[in-house]
Write a protein that holds these residues in place. Structure first.
Motif, PDB file in Angstrom:
ATOM      1  N   ALA A  25      -5.706   0.469  11.233  1.00 60.70           N
ATOM      2  CA  ALA A  25      -6.751   0.760  10.550  1.00 60.70           C
ATOM      3  C   ALA A  25      -6.643   0.146   9.113  1.00 60.70           C
ATOM      4  CB  ALA A  25      -6.723   2.235  10.240  1.00 60.70           C
ATOM      5  N   LEU A  26      -5.517   0.149   8.765  1.00 60.47           N
ATOM      6  CA  LEU A  26      -5.062  -0.787   7.328  1.00 60.47           C
ATOM      7  C   LEU A  26      -5.815  -1.974   7.429  1.00 60.47           C
ATOM      8  CD1 LEU A  26      -4.073  -0.457   4.374  1.00 60.47           C
ATOM      9  CD2 LEU A  26      -1.823  -1.048   5.183  1.00 60.47           C
ATOM     10  N   ALA A  27      -5.256  -2.793   8.181  1.00 57.00           N
ATOM     11  CA  ALA A  27      -5.652  -4.271   8.396  1.00 57.00           C
ATOM     12  C   ALA A  27      -7.061  -4.502   8.568  1.00 57.00           C
ATOM     13  CB  ALA A  27      -5.055  -4.863   9.611  1.00 57.00           C
ATOM     14  N   ILE A  28      -7.703  -3.509   9.311  1.00 55.16           N
ATOM     15  CA  ILE A  28      -9.330  -3.704   9.484  1.00 55.16           C
ATOM     16  C   ILE A  28      -9.879  -3.393   8.434  1.00 55.16           C
ATOM     17  CG2 ILE A  28     -11.340  -2.752  10.832  1.00 55.16           C
ATOM     18  CD1 ILE A  28      -9.223  -2.677  13.219  1.00 55.16           C
ATOM     19  N   ALA A  29      -9.462  -2.259   7.697  1.00 52.40           N
ATOM     20  CA  ALA A  29     -10.127  -1.798   6.418  1.00 52.40           C
ATOM     21  C   ALA A  29      -9.980  -2.826   5.203  1.00 52.40           C
ATOM     22  CB  ALA A  29      -9.594  -0.486   5.776  1.00 52.40           C
ATOM     23  N   ALA A  30      -8.739  -3.303   5.091  1.00 52.11           N
ATOM     24  CA  ALA A  30      -8.467  -4.409   3.964  1.00 52.11           C
ATOM     25  C   ALA A  30      -9.361  -5.603   4.297  1.00 52.11           C
ATOM     26  CB  ALA A  30      -7.071  -4.491   4.157  1.00 52.11           C
ATOM     27  N   ARG A  31      -9.493  -6.034   5.431  1.00 50.09           N
ATOM     28  CA  ARG A  31     -10.388  -7.380   5.880  1.00 50.09           C
ATOM     29  C   ARG A  31     -11.824  -6.932   5.581  1.00 50.09           C
ATOM     30  NH1 ARG A  31     -13.741  -8.725   9.286  1.00 50.09           N
ATOM     31  NH2 ARG A  31     -14.361 -10.882   9.765  1.00 50.09           N
ATOM     32  N   ALA A  32     -12.359  -5.802   5.969  1.00 51.59           N
ATOM     33  CA  ALA A  32     -13.594  -5.298   5.694  1.00 51.59           C
ATOM     34  C   ALA A  32     -13.872  -5.243   4.240  1.00 51.59           C
ATOM     35  CB  ALA A  32     -14.065  -3.992   6.303  1.00 51.59           C
ATOM     36  N   CYS A  33     -13.158  -4.666   3.431  1.00 53.87           N
ATOM     37  CA  CYS A  33     -13.449  -4.345   1.896  1.00 53.87           C
ATOM     38  C   CYS A  33     -13.470  -5.712   1.289  1.00 53.87           C
ATOM     39  CB  CYS A  33     -12.232  -3.470   1.701  1.00 53.87           C
ATOM     40  SG  CYS A  33     -12.371  -1.734   2.054  1.00 53.87           S
ATOM     41  N   PHE A  34     -12.679  -6.754   1.602  1.00 54.32           N
ATOM     42  CA  PHE A  34     -12.618  -7.968   0.969  1.00 54.32           C
ATOM     43  C   PHE A  34     -13.808  -8.713   1.363  1.00 54.32           C
ATOM     44  CE2 PHE A  34      -8.331  -6.689  -0.703  1.00 54.32           C
ATOM     45  CZ  PHE A  34      -8.644  -7.055  -2.031  1.00 54.32           C
ATOM     46  N   GLU A  35     -14.261  -8.689   2.598  1.00 52.92           N
ATOM     47  CA  GLU A  35     -15.350  -9.496   3.132  1.00 52.92           C
ATOM     48  C   GLU A  35     -16.407  -9.215   1.971  1.00 52.92           C
ATOM     49  OE1 GLU A  35     -16.227 -11.698   5.759  1.00 52.92           O
ATOM     50  OE2 GLU A  35     -14.307 -12.117   5.303  1.00 52.92           O
ATOM     51  N   ASN A  36     -16.586  -8.125   1.529  1.00 50.69           N
ATOM     52  CA  ASN A  36     -17.855  -7.713   0.529  1.00 50.69           C
ATOM     53  C   ASN A  36     -17.339  -7.581  -0.948  1.00 50.69           C
ATOM     54  OD1 ASN A  36     -19.625  -6.848   2.855  1.00 50.69           O
ATOM     55  ND2 ASN A  36     -17.946  -5.200   3.106  1.00 50.69           N
ATOM     56  N   PHE A  37     -16.266  -8.142  -1.356  1.00 49.43           N
ATOM     57  CA  PHE A  37     -15.895  -8.052  -2.513  1.00 49.43           C
ATOM     58  C   PHE A  37     -15.089  -9.274  -3.077  1.00 49.43           C
ATOM     59  CE2 PHE A  37     -12.416  -6.423  -5.624  1.00 49.43           C
ATOM     60  CZ  PHE A  37     -12.959  -6.566  -6.597  1.00 49.43           C
ATOM     61  N   ARG A  38     -15.457  -9.980  -4.231  1.00 48.93           N
ATOM     62  CA  ARG A  38     -15.008 -11.279  -4.489  1.00 48.93           C
ATOM     63  C   ARG A  38     -14.570 -11.287  -5.975  1.00 48.93           C
ATOM     64  NH1 ARG A  38     -17.770 -16.533  -1.659  1.00 48.93           N
ATOM     65  NH2 ARG A  38     -15.527 -17.260  -2.454  1.00 48.93           N
ATOM     66  N   ALA A  81       0.941  -1.165  -0.019  1.00 53.03           N
ATOM     67  CA  ALA A  81       0.062   0.119   0.185  1.00 53.03           C
ATOM     68  C   ALA A  81       0.878   1.384  -0.056  1.00 53.03           C
ATOM     69  CB  ALA A  81      -0.883   0.030   1.151  1.00 53.03           C
ATOM     70  N   PRO A  82       0.728   2.197  -0.927  1.00 56.58           N
ATOM     71  CA  PRO A  82       1.459   3.370  -0.921  1.00 56.58           C
ATOM     72  C   PRO A  82       1.442   4.130   0.483  1.00 56.58           C
ATOM     73  CG  PRO A  82       0.222   3.102  -3.251  1.00 56.58           C
ATOM     74  CD  PRO A  82      -0.127   2.307  -1.960  1.00 56.58           C
ATOM     75  N   GLY A  83       2.531   4.522   0.980  1.00 58.67           N
ATOM     76  CA  GLY A  83       2.504   5.163   2.090  1.00 58.67           C
ATOM     77  C   GLY A  83       2.045   4.534   3.165  1.00 58.67           C
ATOM     78  N   ARG A  84       2.320   3.257   3.233  1.00 63.66           N
ATOM     79  CA  ARG A  84       1.923   2.390   4.288  1.00 63.66           C
ATOM     80  C   ARG A  84       2.166   2.735   5.811  1.00 63.66           C
ATOM     81  NH1 ARG A  84       4.273  -1.616   7.064  1.00 63.66           N
ATOM     82  NH2 ARG A  84       6.076  -1.827   5.459  1.00 63.66           N
ATOM     83  N   PRO A  85       1.166   2.967   6.782  1.00 67.17           N
ATOM     84  CA  PRO A  85       1.315   3.619   8.150  1.00 67.17           C
ATOM     85  C   PRO A  85       2.168   2.534   8.842  1.00 67.17           C
ATOM     86  CG  PRO A  85      -0.710   2.801   7.878  1.00 67.17           C
ATOM     87  CD  PRO A  85      -0.179   2.619   6.561  1.00 67.17           C
ATOM     88  N   HIS A  86       2.829   3.122   9.988  1.00 74.85           N
ATOM     89  CA  HIS A  86       3.673   2.435  10.794  1.00 74.85           C
ATOM     90  C   HIS A  86       3.132   2.642  12.168  1.00 74.85           C
ATOM     91  CE1 HIS A  86       6.657   0.986   7.937  1.00 74.85           C
ATOM     92  NE2 HIS A  86       6.610   2.320   7.322  1.00 74.85           N
ATOM     93  N   ASP A  87       2.466   3.677  12.659  1.00 77.57           N
ATOM     94  CA  ASP A  87       1.800   3.978  13.833  1.00 77.57           C
ATOM     95  C   ASP A  87       0.885   2.949  14.285  1.00 77.57           C
ATOM     96  OD1 ASP A  87       0.460   5.490  11.894  1.00 77.57           O
ATOM     97  OD2 ASP A  87      -0.885   5.879  13.440  1.00 77.57           O
TER      98      ASP A  87
END
Length: 399
Positions: free
Chosen positions: A120-133, A108-114
């Motif tokens: 937030a990135l992990a939770i968002a990615a999981r949630a997005c792909f739960e709704n996208f196949r 992911a461009p600019g991947r956070p480290h804090d």
């Protein structure tokens, strides 16, 4: 009312289970509402076939569980920033891959480290792909990239949000050994930890040695055959002999090392730990055939039964990550591939093709009980084709 799919006419049925890789006397699979409900001989399942909404006739081809790519670099959507390619996941379906597992959205461009950004990135990615196949595949995404900023409470937050994957090897640690607390906290919260191994793969990663791996003790030794640079044989042997880690073999690694590891694991009764992935898209590129190519290479160079290697790319992955797919048995997700020897091959069937290093021709891919492809656009054409009744107009003749 649930939709019923029946697959008939299989010449060979692969189970995905390394302990019994071929289902004896079976030529038919019945699926209801996305789940396998019967596997057996056609004459015993006549009523189920007669009531099916869709019938696929394999015409003597091999039917196998869909491949699980246990190391696929997803980010968000069907796009890879690393290779600037769209629709790559849908294309992977045409390589027989019905599920992928993310090793962290590290591209992911600019991947956070804090800590907040990492979560937030992990939770968002999981949630997005739960709704996208994409292409019908299941994407197991949202693998938290372990960072020194993460504390025990953060892992409780991740667990509550449903995150169950983690990757170590790209965080801002001065020394990889400093990551032991985060690995343990992740595991204590039910998160399966995959660890980078071998030389650095991209800027931001560090070489991780056998000693580091022994200390970190992750659940999965990611690309143990190199990603792309392999560990020394002596170090690999330490991992195999002194730990219980899953041993991940990838296409984007060292083939000589992969063959050696597969043979050693089989000879020593540790083959249940072997899992297969592609480790793409990376510098190696986008590879829709990355997993099936690895199976063909290992089968042809190692002499290991290709049905067993298919299990390492399906059922072994499912067991390691606790997935409901990966097997052709009652109760598993209805994810399957129909394949045959490709046109021009000297082999008579898909297993024979894999045994000599030919990539089989895929003539159908099913995920969640729905036909996603007839005639793969990426494999060679299968010698025998699958026929659908009723016909599926938007898939007929597609390639």
């Amino acid at each position: 009312m649930s939709a019923r799919l029946a697959v008939i006419g299989a010449g060979i049925v692969l189970s995905g289970d390394m302990d019994r890789p071929i289902v004896p006397d079976a030529d038919t699979i019945v699926c209801d509402n996305g789940v396998i409900t019967a596997v057996g001989p056609r004459e015993e399942l006549a009523d189920e076939i007669a009531s099916a909404d869709q019938v696929l006739d394999a015409n003597g081809c091999t039917v196998a569980p869909g491949l699980i790519d246990s190391h696929c670099h997803v980010v968000l959507g069907d796009y890879t920033p690393r290779q600037k390619t769209v629709d790559f996941l849908a294309s992977y379906v045409h390589g027989g891959i019905t599920s992928v597992i993310s090793p962290g959205e590290i591209h992911a461009p600019g991947r956070p480290h804090d800590a907040i950004g990492v979560k937030a990135l992990a939770i968002a990615a999981r949630a997005c792909f739960e709704n996208f196949r994409p292409g019908g595949m299941r994407v197991h995404a949202g693998a938290v990239v372990l960072e020194p900023t993460l504390q025990p409470a953060d892992f409780a937050d991740l667990q509550q949000a449903g995150v169950h994957l983690a990757k170590f090897g790209f965080g801002r640690y001065e020394d990889p050994s400093d990551g032991v607390p985060q690995v343990r906290w992740a595991q204590e919260h039910g998160i399966t930890v995959m660890c980078h191994s071998g030389g650095a793969s991209i800027p931001g990663s560090k070489p991780i040695t056998p000693d580091h791996l022994l200390e970190l003790a992750p659940d999965v030794c990611g690309h143990v055959n190199g990603g792309p640079t392999s560990l020394p044989d002596s170090g690999v042997d330490l991992i195999i002999e002194q730990t219980s880690m899953a041993l991940q073999l990838v296409q984007a690694g060292n083939l000589r090392s992969a063959v050696r590891i597969a043979c050693k694991a089989l000879d020593e009764g540790r083959f249940h730990r072997v899992v297969i992935g592609s480790d793409t898209p990376t510098g190696t590129g986008v590879m829709p055939l990355g997993v099936i190519k690895t199976v063909a290479e290992l089968a042809s160079f190692s002499g290991i039964d290709p049905a067993l290697l298919w299990a390492a790319a399906s059922g072994n992955n499912a067991r390691t990550w606790g997935l409901s797919s990966g097997f052709l048995r009652v109760g598993s997700d209805a994810d399957l591939v129909i394949m045959d020897a490709p046109w021009g091959s000297t082999a008579d069937d898909a297993l024979g093709a894999l045994r000599i290093g030919d990539i089989p021709g895929i003539s159908a891919v099913v995920s969640a009980g729905t036909v996603r492809a007839l005639l793969s656009r990426n494999t060679p054409r299968a010698a025998r084709l699958t026929t659908a009744t009723p016909s599926i107009a938007h898939l007929d003749g597609a390639h």
